[in-house]
Design an enzyme around this catalytic site. Structure first.
Site, mmCIF file in Angstrom:
data_model
loop_
_atom_site.group_PDB
_atom_site.id
_atom_site.type_symbol
_atom_site.label_atom_id
_atom_site.label_comp_id
_atom_site.label_asym_id
_atom_site.label_seq_id
_atom_site.Cartn_x
_atom_site.Cartn_y
_atom_site.Cartn_z
ATOM 1 N N CYS A 89 0.825 -1.208 0.000
ATOM 2 C CA CYS A 89 0.000 0.000 0.000
ATOM 3 C C CYS A 89 0.865 1.266 0.000
ATOM 4 C CB CYS A 89 -0.992 -0.037 1.157
ATOM 5 S SG CYS A 89 -2.431 1.002 0.839
ATOM 6 N N HIS A 123 -3.593 -4.637 0.331
ATOM 7 C CA HIS A 123 -2.875 -5.217 1.476
ATOM 8 C C HIS A 123 -2.921 -6.743 1.393
ATOM 9 C CE1 HIS A 123 -2.233 -1.586 3.918
ATOM 10 N NE2 HIS A 123 -3.363 -1.159 3.412
ATOM 11 N N GLU A 175 -1.305 -8.828 2.930
ATOM 12 C CA GLU A 175 -1.125 -9.454 4.248
ATOM 13 C C GLU A 175 -2.450 -9.787 4.922
ATOM 14 O OE1 GLU A 175 -0.505 -6.300 3.551
ATOM 15 O OE2 GLU A 175 -0.978 -4.944 5.217
HETATM 16 N N1 GLN Z 1 -1.710 6.739 3.101
HETATM 17 C C1 GLN Z 1 -1.961 6.040 1.880
HETATM 18 C C2 GLN Z 1 -3.361 6.254 1.353
HETATM 19 O O1 GLN Z 1 -4.229 6.673 2.067
HETATM 20 C C3 GLN Z 1 -1.679 4.563 2.051
HETATM 21 C C4 GLN Z 1 -2.620 3.892 2.997
HETATM 22 C C5 GLN Z 1 -2.130 2.575 3.480
HETATM 23 O O2 GLN Z 1 -0.944 2.261 3.425
HETATM 24 N N2 GLN Z 1 -3.011 1.760 3.992
HETATM 25 O O3 GLN Z 1 -3.639 6.014 0.205
#
Ligand code: GLN
Length: 536
Positions: free
Chosen positions: A381, A510, A512
């Site tokens: 992400c 994600h 994970e």
């Molecule tokens: N801060 C980034 C976003 O809002 C990534 C979010 C995250 O890593 N879950 O897109």
């Protein structure tokens, strides 16, 4: 339908989530369809607004619900995806009662706390029906004796009165060992059962958590003081690896005792897969040195391991299945910025998810290091977004490239906010501005991710507000950072993958959140395999 409530006593953090997940696995392996759910005393409507350092990781379900890490334990042990029926905060319960009242759905009756208790019971029953469960497991958050969770206990009491043969209560208690005398003490456990009794609940089973095994004299003492049979007191000593817990419970006859309480017979006994996984964990001995570069590292009530529990679990599952024992080092991104040498000696680097501007420059230093030194890199992400920022700056030469989350005025906003979301953020309506839950992704042929997944269409869980800016697609692809996966309409970039690198993959989702002990995630398997080849 049968109902098993699970509460904790004496101290918080005694592993109620793992115990609930373990019981769920045991009942499933006994041949029953189980739905675990958590009743969380928080007034937050969901876990989306909680800081990972005060509440641990935010876990996201397929349907987009933001929950706490216990739901992750349930899914991992059961190897089964759950939905919103499995998480109920007190805030969400009050909210629906109040909304109902505002909608005149109580027909002019006065509405009081009993309506909240009824709503709790209703939700438990609906969860069971909607998921077609034989047994609903209800983990009650908090600790017996405090007032924050009394309504959940009251719901338990009322349901038990209505259905005496269908409701059981498992209480997880704690027996401390006094360091100066080395003796295990049962009094706090006796008192926590008294607290439950005062709430009108007689537990059916006690799980005796303690630093080492509870002995027979203390089992008898506890049985005597609580009125339980000694067989209903199940030893639950600290373990080296949490995956042993279901097997320990099974060996202590927990499944048989519990089924008896709810008048069910064992239909099946199938723990073979879990046993062979635990064997693999024990046998894995080749060390694998992985660095996780992040920022939620200050020590609070929750540790960094809690903030990234799914990342660590996914890494462990993949490593164990390949006979490797991961040694994870936490590297503070701000320290990397001052001293990139901190990254030496690792076989793989992960930059996990994150929010906000703090410490991103240190993460970018780590990504550059992994890219140039050909160390396997896995960006989750934010880790994917920052990989594109690093690439834009150092390969495309766009020195001020950035995410607008960090620098809203960047002239090269390679990561930006989706236009339809921008309005909500400006209005500070933060709940609901994120892309949440499972979304489909289509993988490009002839990529490493395509090979690792073994299929073209995948579904992965998301939790982010920002996206890759399509104006930069051509430029990064030309220089070797491939767009390896997109949303089905091709509009949103889901995966980037660097050419001529053993493993440099960033995912907007994600992965994970979908790693399971009995089904390790293909991308973590690929990352671990590539890392194992690095000599340090
Ligand atoms: N801060 C980034 C976003 O809002 C990534 C979010 C995250 O890593 N879950 O897109």
């Amino acid at each position: 339908m049968k109902y098993i409530f699970i509460s904790g006593g004496v101290i918080s953090g005694i592993g109620k989530g793992i115990a609930t997940a373990s019981i769920a696995l045991l009942l499933k392996s006994a041949g029953y369809k189980v739905t675990p759910l958590k009743m969380d005393p928080y007034l937050n409507v969901d876990a989306g607004t909680m800081n990972p350092l005060t509440h641990g990781e935010t876990f996201v379900l397929d349907d987009g619900r933001e929950t706490d890490q216990d739901l992750g334990h349930y899914e991992r042990y059961l190897n089964q995806s759950l939905n919103s029926h499995s998480i109920h905060t007190q805030g969400s319960i009050y909210l629906s009662v109040i909304q109902k009242e505002r909608n005149l759905e109580y027909d002019g009756d006065s509405v009081d706390i009993n309506n909240v208790t009824q709503e709790i019971i209703r939700r438990i029953q609906v969860a069971g029906k909607e998921t077609d469960a034989d047994i609903v497991l209800i983990e009650i958050g908090g600790t017996a004796g405090e007032y924050q969770n009394v309504l959940f206990l009251e719901a338990n009491r009322l349901l038990k009165l209505k259905k005496p043969n269908d409701v059981a209560h498992v209480h997880i208690t704690y027996l401390p060992v006094i360091p100066s005398i080395g003796e295990m003490k049962s009094k706090p456990a006796q008192m926590s059962v008294k607290d439950l009794n005062a709430a009108g609940i007689m537990p059916d089973i006690l799980l005796a958590r303690s630093p080492f095994n509870i002995d027979l004299p203390r089992i008898k003492k506890l049985a005597f003081a609580t009125g339980l049979e000694p067989e209903d007191i199940i030893p639950a000593p600290d373990v080296r690896n949490i995956y042993e817990v279901p097997l320990n419970f099974e060996n202590a006859s927990l499944t048989a005792r519990l089924l008896k309480k709810i008048k069910l017979r064992r239909r099946n006994k199938d723990l073979a897969e879990w046993k062979s996984f635990v064997k693999k964990v024990e046998a894995a001995n080749k060390p694998l040195k992985i660095a996780i570069v992040g920022k939620y590292f200050a020590t609070g009530e929750f540790t960094l391991a809690d903030s990234y529990v799914s990342v660590i679990e996914s890494l462990r599952q993949a490593a164990f299945s390949l006979g490797l024992r991961p040694e994870v080092s936490w590297i503070d991104a701000s320290a990397v910025l001052k001293d990139p040498k901190l990254l030496h000696g690792y076989q793989g680097i992960i930059v996990p998810g994150g929010f906000g501007a703090r410490d991103i420059e240190g993460k970018i230093v780590a990504i550059k290091y992994a890219r140039e030194k050909k160390i396997p890199y896995f960006g989750l992400c934010y880790g994917m977004q920052l990989a594109t920022v690093e690439f834009a700056r150092n390969v495309l030469g766009l020195k001020d490239a950035n995410s607008t989350e960090v620098d809203p005025k960047s002239s090269n906003p390679i990561i930006h906010i989706m236009p339809d979301q921008e309005k909500k953020v400006l209005e500070k309506d933060y709940g609901g501005t994120m892309r949440l839950g499972a979304w489909e992704c289509v993988i490009k042929d002839n990529t490493l991710v395509r090979k690792l997944y073994g299929k073209k269409h995948i579904s992965e869980r998301h939790r982010h507000r920002y996206e890759f800016n399509n104006d930069y697609r051509e430029a990064i692809e030309k220089k070797g950072l491939k767009i390896a996966g997109t949303s089905p309409d091709g509009h949103l970039v889901e995966i980037v993958e660097l050419e001529k690198h053993p493993f440099f993959i960033g995912t907007q989702f994600h992965p994970e959140l979908k790693g399971r002990p009995l089904d390790p995630h293909p991308l973590f398997l690929g990352f671990v395999e590539a890392s194992a080849k690095v000599r340090v």
